[in-house]
Design an enzyme around this catalytic site. Sequence first.
Site, PDB file in Angstrom:
ATOM      1  N   ASN A 156      26.465  36.186  -8.426  1.00  0.00           N
ATOM      2  CA  ASN A 156      25.192  36.657  -8.996  1.00  0.00           C
ATOM      3  C   ASN A 156      25.376  37.669 -10.126  1.00  0.00           C
ATOM      4  O   ASN A 156      24.645  37.661 -11.099  1.00  0.00           O
ATOM      5  CB  ASN A 156      24.310  37.217  -7.880  1.00  0.00           C
ATOM      6  CG  ASN A 156      24.931  38.441  -7.219  1.00  0.00           C
ATOM      7  OD1 ASN A 156      26.119  38.466  -6.918  1.00  0.00           O
ATOM      8  ND2 ASN A 156      24.120  39.461  -7.027  1.00  0.00           N
ATOM      9  N   GLU A 254      30.001  44.071   1.296  1.00  0.00           N
ATOM     10  CA  GLU A 254      28.622  44.308   0.844  1.00  0.00           C
ATOM     11  C   GLU A 254      27.947  42.951   0.906  1.00  0.00           C
ATOM     12  O   GLU A 254      28.282  42.058   0.116  1.00  0.00           O
ATOM     13  CB  GLU A 254      28.661  44.878  -0.573  1.00  0.00           C
ATOM     14  CG  GLU A 254      27.365  45.515  -0.995  1.00  0.00           C
ATOM     15  CD  GLU A 254      26.536  44.571  -1.825  1.00  0.00           C
ATOM     16  OE1 GLU A 254      26.915  44.354  -2.980  1.00  0.00           O
ATOM     17  OE2 GLU A 254      25.529  44.047  -1.309  1.00  0.00           O
ATOM     18  N   CYS A 288      21.541  41.185  -4.632  1.00  0.00           N
ATOM     19  CA  CYS A 288      21.467  41.533  -3.207  1.00  0.00           C
ATOM     20  C   CYS A 288      20.464  42.653  -2.961  1.00  0.00           C
ATOM     21  O   CYS A 288      19.985  42.835  -1.852  1.00  0.00           O
ATOM     22  CB  CYS A 288      22.842  41.961  -2.705  1.00  0.00           C
ATOM     23  SG  CYS A 288      23.575  43.251  -3.706  1.00  0.00           S
ATOM     24  N   GLU A 467      31.217  51.544  -0.928  1.00  0.00           N
ATOM     25  CA  GLU A 467      32.065  51.714  -2.102  1.00  0.00           C
ATOM     26  C   GLU A 467      31.263  52.540  -3.101  1.00  0.00           C
ATOM     27  O   GLU A 467      30.073  52.744  -2.935  1.00  0.00           O
ATOM     28  CB  GLU A 467      32.516  50.348  -2.650  1.00  0.00           C
ATOM     29  CG  GLU A 467      33.400  49.630  -1.609  1.00  0.00           C
ATOM     30  CD  GLU A 467      34.222  48.473  -2.166  1.00  0.00           C
ATOM     31  OE1 GLU A 467      34.696  48.553  -3.319  1.00  0.00           O
ATOM     32  OE2 GLU A 467      34.400  47.496  -1.419  1.00  0.00           O
TER      33      GLU A 467
HETATM   34  O1  LIG Z   1      25.489  48.139  -9.042  1.00  0.00           O
HETATM   35  C1  LIG Z   1      26.503  47.987  -8.353  1.00  0.00           C
HETATM   36  O2  LIG Z   1      27.511  48.712  -8.425  1.00  0.00           O
HETATM   37  C2  LIG Z   1      26.537  46.910  -7.368  1.00  0.00           C
HETATM   38  O3  LIG Z   1      27.465  46.871  -6.595  1.00  0.00           O
HETATM   39  C3  LIG Z   1      25.492  45.915  -7.374  1.00  0.00           C
HETATM   40  C4  LIG Z   1      25.467  44.973  -6.410  1.00  0.00           C
HETATM   41  C5  LIG Z   1      24.542  43.917  -6.462  1.00  0.00           C
HETATM   42  C6  LIG Z   1      24.672  42.884  -5.612  1.00  0.00           C
HETATM   43  O4  LIG Z   1      23.964  41.788  -5.671  1.00  0.00           O
END
Ligand SMILES: O=C(O)C(=O)/C=C/C=C/O
Length: 486
Positions: A156, A254, A288, A467
């Site tokens: 994504n 995640e 997500c 993270e």
């Molecule tokens: O913005 C971020 O660091 C991140 O990990 C985004 C995650 C999105 C997942 O779909």
Amino acid sequence: MSELRQLECYIDGQFVSSEHYFDNVSPVNGEVIGQIAEADHQQIDRAVKAAKTAQTGEWSRLSVNQRCDLLHRVADRMVERQQEFIDAEIADTGKSLHQVQTIDIPRGAANFRAFADMARHHSGETFITETPTGDKALNYSVNKPLGVVAVISPWNLPLLLATWKVAPALACGNCVILKPSEETSSTAYLLAQVMDEVGIPKGVFNLILGRGKNVGDAITCHPQVDAVTFTGASATGQHIMKAVADTVKPISFELGGKNSAVVFADADLEKAIAGVARSTFTNCGQVCLCTEKVFVHRSIADEFIDGLKKSAQAIKIGYPKEQDVFIGPLVSKPHQQKVLSYYQLAKDQGAEFIYGGGVPPFDDERAQGCYIEPTIITGLGDDNRVNQEEIFGPICHVSIFDDEQEVIERVNNTQYGLACALWTENLSRAHRVAPQIDVGLVWVNTWFLRDLRAPFGGVKLSGIGREGGQHSLSFYSEPVNICIKI
Ligand SMILES: O=C(O)C(=O)/C=C/C=C/O
């Protein structure tokens, strides 16, 4: 783009051809735009062994500053080649130029810079010990790399999420095996080229391409892979967790979400409407963190729903590089079918469709693409499958609530726990409600505003661990306590 016609694995400092390839299909028009290598198990073994060897080679002799300087050079080179990254990300995902230029690609370089700078200050702990029996000691800790880290990244936000993990893993001195999603491997391939151009020592960064079902376990379960970090569907996370359980290796997950937005009566309605439209429809709902459930206070429900509908109507869907296009297609035909199956489920369950519910009536090549209409529905119960299962498309269900305690309970009525957006101008309410929502991230009067130092991750089916900032440095390191008798 011609060099992206055939994507190869990058193993031990070399781009290598493979015996098998599979089609890279454009989600804009269904055309085959290239071939992607599928690594075999011998190549995977070679990559892991190269990473293991590199662990004790030149890479381990670099100082933290030398290592982090190199990662800044990676970021510099990504910026120099950003147009290629932009074109590659769009080719694979069909997402809008605006999104790729403002979110996906800039975050690639930003992730390397952020973690290179944080790693320079990754400190240990020191204690002067005096035991009750009068022993004295100096206790301190040093941070060592985990070793070989498998990074399994999703389709994504391909470059953003691959670098979100590769950057801290390398900054902490690990060696990496990156396995991007088979749907979107082009920017990972360009990243491998950048690693090669910058002179990251051979074996430190390896790129394994292929379909998860064929290469995933061979990577994650490899006895010389010391840790696994994964962003993607909860079901895949469950599979990885089971697969690696016998090796007891550290995992950072995640995973999926079923995120809510809550619009209180004291919200700035205009901001809330724009914010919920953005958190629902960004990236065609394929983030997500996207909103799939909206709870709006009864007193403003009609006005809010009318405003959200107008926002959805104003969304321009089209070719990624077309002027003012906000969303392109979903990432693939199978995913389009999955999201459409939930639109059908909602219809079958008697939902009221406020807007959308189908496929845009393109009468050109885009009819062979994976487009779908932004959709707003209402009228289903909180426990309905549509309101309990992650759809991962541009759809939200709007429910009405009357009081704060009720809406907190309803928002928490889910197996997931990733993100939530609260819309209220009442500071006390914001600080009172936010900690009661069982998620890893709460935004107030905004969405997807990110500080790379903050903890990022979810609870329940949304993942394991955090993270971001020190949390990444902790996951990608092993602290060793050293005790000196004095
Ligand atoms: O913005 C971020 O660091 C991140 O990990 C985004 C995650 C999105 C997942 O779909």
